[in-house]
Design an enzyme around this catalytic site. Structure first.
Site, PDB file in Angstrom:
ATOM      1  N   LYS A  79       0.811  -1.225   0.000  1.00  0.00           N
ATOM      2  CA  LYS A  79       0.000   0.000   0.000  1.00  0.00           C
ATOM      3  C   LYS A  79       0.842   1.272   0.000  1.00  0.00           C
ATOM      4  O   LYS A  79       0.518   2.262   0.644  1.00  0.00           O
ATOM      5  CB  LYS A  79      -0.975   0.019   1.184  1.00  0.00           C
ATOM      6  CG  LYS A  79      -1.777  -1.268   1.397  1.00  0.00           C
ATOM      7  CD  LYS A  79      -2.399  -1.792   0.113  1.00  0.00           C
ATOM      8  CE  LYS A  79      -3.441  -0.857  -0.474  1.00  0.00           C
ATOM      9  NZ  LYS A  79      -4.009  -1.377  -1.752  1.00  0.00           N
ATOM     10  N   GLY A  85       1.871   2.409  -3.160  1.00  0.00           N
ATOM     11  CA  GLY A  85       1.871   2.795  -4.561  1.00  0.00           C
ATOM     12  C   GLY A  85       2.870   1.991  -5.368  1.00  0.00           C
ATOM     13  O   GLY A  85       3.240   2.385  -6.480  1.00  0.00           O
ATOM     14  N   THR A 103       2.422  -0.926  -6.802  1.00  0.00           N
ATOM     15  CA  THR A 103       1.853  -1.578  -7.980  1.00  0.00           C
ATOM     16  C   THR A 103       1.915  -0.679  -9.209  1.00  0.00           C
ATOM     17  O   THR A 103       2.391  -1.118 -10.265  1.00  0.00           O
ATOM     18  CB  THR A 103       0.408  -2.028  -7.701  1.00  0.00           C
ATOM     19  OG1 THR A 103       0.416  -3.003  -6.655  1.00  0.00           O
ATOM     20  CG2 THR A 103      -0.226  -2.626  -8.941  1.00  0.00           C
ATOM     21  N   LYS A 148      -0.216 -11.687 -15.702  1.00  0.00           N
ATOM     22  CA  LYS A 148       0.204 -10.756 -14.664  1.00  0.00           C
ATOM     23  C   LYS A 148       1.681 -10.392 -14.794  1.00  0.00           C
ATOM     24  O   LYS A 148       2.090  -9.289 -14.420  1.00  0.00           O
ATOM     25  CB  LYS A 148      -0.052 -11.358 -13.277  1.00  0.00           C
ATOM     26  CG  LYS A 148      -1.542 -11.539 -12.961  1.00  0.00           C
ATOM     27  CD  LYS A 148      -1.724 -12.068 -11.552  1.00  0.00           C
ATOM     28  CE  LYS A 148      -3.206 -12.211 -11.210  1.00  0.00           C
ATOM     29  NZ  LYS A 148      -3.410 -12.727  -9.839  1.00  0.00           N
ATOM     30  N   TRP A 168       6.485 -13.382  -7.248  1.00  0.00           N
ATOM     31  CA  TRP A 168       6.892 -13.344  -5.837  1.00  0.00           C
ATOM     32  C   TRP A 168       7.880 -14.485  -5.580  1.00  0.00           C
ATOM     33  O   TRP A 168       7.627 -15.399  -4.810  1.00  0.00           O
ATOM     34  CB  TRP A 168       5.687 -13.468  -4.923  1.00  0.00           C
ATOM     35  CG  TRP A 168       4.647 -12.404  -5.106  1.00  0.00           C
ATOM     36  CD1 TRP A 168       3.397 -12.564  -5.608  1.00  0.00           C
ATOM     37  CD2 TRP A 168       4.762 -11.020  -4.770  1.00  0.00           C
ATOM     38  NE1 TRP A 168       2.716 -11.369  -5.615  1.00  0.00           N
ATOM     39  CE2 TRP A 168       3.533 -10.385  -5.098  1.00  0.00           C
ATOM     40  CE3 TRP A 168       5.781 -10.230  -4.215  1.00  0.00           C
ATOM     41  CZ2 TRP A 168       3.305  -9.031  -4.909  1.00  0.00           C
ATOM     42  CZ3 TRP A 168       5.546  -8.875  -4.019  1.00  0.00           C
ATOM     43  CH2 TRP A 168       4.332  -8.298  -4.358  1.00  0.00           C
ATOM     44  N   HIS A 227       5.440 -10.170  -0.973  1.00  0.00           N
ATOM     45  CA  HIS A 227       5.923  -8.944  -0.331  1.00  0.00           C
ATOM     46  C   HIS A 227       7.119  -9.235   0.583  1.00  0.00           C
ATOM     47  O   HIS A 227       7.113  -8.892   1.780  1.00  0.00           O
ATOM     48  CB  HIS A 227       4.801  -8.267   0.464  1.00  0.00           C
ATOM     49  CG  HIS A 227       3.779  -7.592  -0.406  1.00  0.00           C
ATOM     50  ND1 HIS A 227       4.022  -6.442  -1.110  1.00  0.00           N
ATOM     51  CD2 HIS A 227       2.495  -7.938  -0.696  1.00  0.00           C
ATOM     52  CE1 HIS A 227       2.942  -6.093  -1.791  1.00  0.00           C
ATOM     53  NE2 HIS A 227       2.009  -6.983  -1.563  1.00  0.00           N
ATOM     54  N   ARG A 275       5.564   5.738   1.568  1.00  0.00           N
ATOM     55  CA  ARG A 275       4.357   6.545   1.566  1.00  0.00           C
ATOM     56  C   ARG A 275       4.121   7.142   2.950  1.00  0.00           C
ATOM     57  O   ARG A 275       4.592   6.579   3.959  1.00  0.00           O
ATOM     58  CB  ARG A 275       3.158   5.681   1.163  1.00  0.00           C
ATOM     59  CG  ARG A 275       1.848   6.435   0.994  1.00  0.00           C
ATOM     60  CD  ARG A 275       0.736   5.495   0.581  1.00  0.00           C
ATOM     61  NE  ARG A 275      -0.539   6.192   0.373  1.00  0.00           N
ATOM     62  CZ  ARG A 275      -1.680   5.578   0.058  1.00  0.00           C
ATOM     63  NH1 ARG A 275      -1.709   4.259  -0.094  1.00  0.00           N
ATOM     64  NH2 ARG A 275      -2.781   6.284  -0.112  1.00  0.00           N
ATOM     65  N   HIS A 310      -7.904  -2.235   2.598  1.00  0.00           N
ATOM     66  CA  HIS A 310      -7.576  -3.430   1.813  1.00  0.00           C
ATOM     67  C   HIS A 310      -7.900  -4.701   2.593  1.00  0.00           C
ATOM     68  O   HIS A 310      -8.465  -5.653   2.060  1.00  0.00           O
ATOM     69  CB  HIS A 310      -6.097  -3.393   1.439  1.00  0.00           C
ATOM     70  CG  HIS A 310      -5.731  -4.297   0.307  1.00  0.00           C
ATOM     71  ND1 HIS A 310      -6.327  -4.234  -0.942  1.00  0.00           N
ATOM     72  CD2 HIS A 310      -4.821  -5.304   0.226  1.00  0.00           C
ATOM     73  CE1 HIS A 310      -5.806  -5.146  -1.732  1.00  0.00           C
ATOM     74  NE2 HIS A 310      -4.896  -5.808  -1.048  1.00  0.00           N
ATOM     75  N   ALA A 333      -7.544   5.859   0.651  1.00  0.00           N
ATOM     76  CA  ALA A 333      -7.194   6.340   1.985  1.00  0.00           C
ATOM     77  C   ALA A 333      -7.618   7.793   2.174  1.00  0.00           C
ATOM     78  O   ALA A 333      -8.058   8.192   3.258  1.00  0.00           O
ATOM     79  CB  ALA A 333      -5.691   6.202   2.216  1.00  0.00           C
TER      80      ALA A 333
END
Length: 425
Positions: free
Chosen positions: A91, A93, A95, A118, A140, A145, A214, A226, A353
């Site tokens: 979360k 940004g 992506t 993908k 991945w 992550h 962020r 999310h 958000a």
């Protein structure tokens, strides 16, 4: 009367030209260059990097960084063995930025992205191997992550071995970004900090780590929204020192299949919520604090070690960007890697958000739950804007130097032509 108005207009034009010439000699700095550009061309008045994210006109640095910390230009060899590794924090940004890396860079051999798939194929020119280790190129491969601790142990073995991906690699024989590791006779790891922005694998491959950060409150709210929709990230391995944490070391915040429908209050009340200070944990060397075993050291000491490690690793990375500064993030990446994007980044001023309305008390509690992330982000923002300012100044200085060289060449040619004319006459 008409002659008088013409004279007045001519006087104003001459006064304007005189002011521009005086400004050029009296104020040769970067800010004055922008003033001259604005004076000469109204269309050039808006600085796209400043207007896009509403950066304050006067940025006052808070931290002292060396020139080596600010200058980021790496000799990335896409035709050789170098690899860009994207550490994707939830979360932030990541992506959209990850898609930019595979779809929006001018390359001799662009990534091949097929509809409905993908992942894209990002091969080096003339080779069947990738130059990018990310979600949208290699998947991945080190776990969902994967954090700093996981990636720096996993990536060299995945890439260099060229064998089937091992999701739980051993630490033995692997290098660590920003850290040289060797064992003492008792089997303990000795660490020496303060290396460069890259490190090499045993096969001589250079790894350049990058990430996006962020604002902690916005990121926290975005993760809550999310999770509220059913996200769990259960596939995350959290491997540290060769193993995943036990359920006692890392309890779950929910008992069912997911935590969908949870309220913000419930999200904040869980003491084991990995959303708390996620950015610091994702960027620090967890093995320095005993991984997820909270009994290794006092909490205050643990927090300090994690924060210091995250700051050091972030500073030593080849590149990091900020979600709140899309155009500056694009600019710094292009200058760092000498790779240009096809189309400009879009500034995100409206997100899920931002649509969440919270009172001051709730915001203060979120900040308290993410106090390490708050301090890390202040540090990162200051470093980011100083790097941007430094790189822009370097760019203007280089442009000025080229103009001076061109003037010298022109004067030399003119002198040569005059000399030839005199000789011929």
């Amino acid at each position: 009367m008409e002659d008088r108005s013409h004279k007045v207009l001519l006087a104003l034009v001459m006064l304007f030209l005189f002011a521009v010439i005086v400004l050029q000699y009296v104020c040769p700095g970067t800010e004055c260059q922008l003033l001259r550009l604005r004076a000469l061309s109204p269309a050039a008045a808006a600085d796209p990097y400043r207007a896009e994210d509403e950066t304050p006109a006067r940025f006052v640095p808070r931290f002292n960084f060396s020139a080596d910390d600010l200058l980021r230009r790496v000799d990335f060899n896409i035709k050789g063995d170098d690899l860009i590794v994207f550490l994707h924090i939830q979360k932030t940004g990541g992506t959209p930025f990850g898609r930019h890396l595979v779809r929006n860079i001018q390359l001799e051999q662009p990534c091949e992205c097929r509809a409905g798939q993908k992942k894209c194929t990002c091969h080096r020119p003339g080779k069947r191997e990738t130059w990018l280790f990310s979600r949208f190129s290699t998947g991945w491969s080190c776990g969902l992550h994967a954090d700093w601790t996981e990636l720096t142990n996993c990536v060299p073995s995945v890439v260099d071995s060229k064998k089937e991906v091992r999701l739980r690699p051993s630490r033995h024989g692997l290098c660590r970004v920003g850290v040289r590791g060797e064992r003492d006779p008792k089997g303990q790891w000795l660490r020496h900090m303060g290396l460069n922005t890259l490190f090499s694998s045993p096969l001589g491959r250079n790894f350049y780590y990058i990430t996006i950060l962020r604002d902690p409150v916005s990121r926290y709210l975005s993760e809550w929204r999310h999770v509220q929709r059913g996200a769990t990230w259960k596939a995350s391995l959290h491997v540290c020192d060769g193993r995943s944490p036990t359920t006692e070391e890392l309890p779950s915040c929910y008992t069912g299949d997911d935590w969908s429908g949870c309220s913000l209050q419930e999200f904040m009340d869980c003491p084991y919520n990995l959303a708390n200070n996620r950015q610091v944990r994702m960027l620090s060397d967890l093995s320095l604090v005993g991984c997820y075993n909270l009994s290794v050291m006092p909490e205050e000491q643990r927090n300090k070690v994690l924060l210091d490690s995250a700051k050091e690793n972030l500073k030593r990375m080849a590149f990091f960007g900020l979600t709140e500064f899309q155009r500056k993030t694009q600019y710094l990446f292009e200058k760092t890697f000498n790779m240009n994007f096809i189309s400009p980044f879009t500034q995100y001023n409206s997100t899920r958000a931002s649509s969440v309305e919270i009172d001051k008390q709730t915001q203060q509690r979120i900040e308290a739950l993410n106090f390490l992330d708050m301090e890390l982000y202040d540090y990162a923002k200051d470093l980011f804007l100083q790097r941007y300012q430094y790189m822009r100044q370097k760019e203007h200085q280089e442009a000025r130097r080229k103009r001076q060289e061109q003037r010298k060449i022109l004067r030399a040619k003119q002198a040569q032509l005059r000399e030839q004319g005199e000789n011929s006459s």
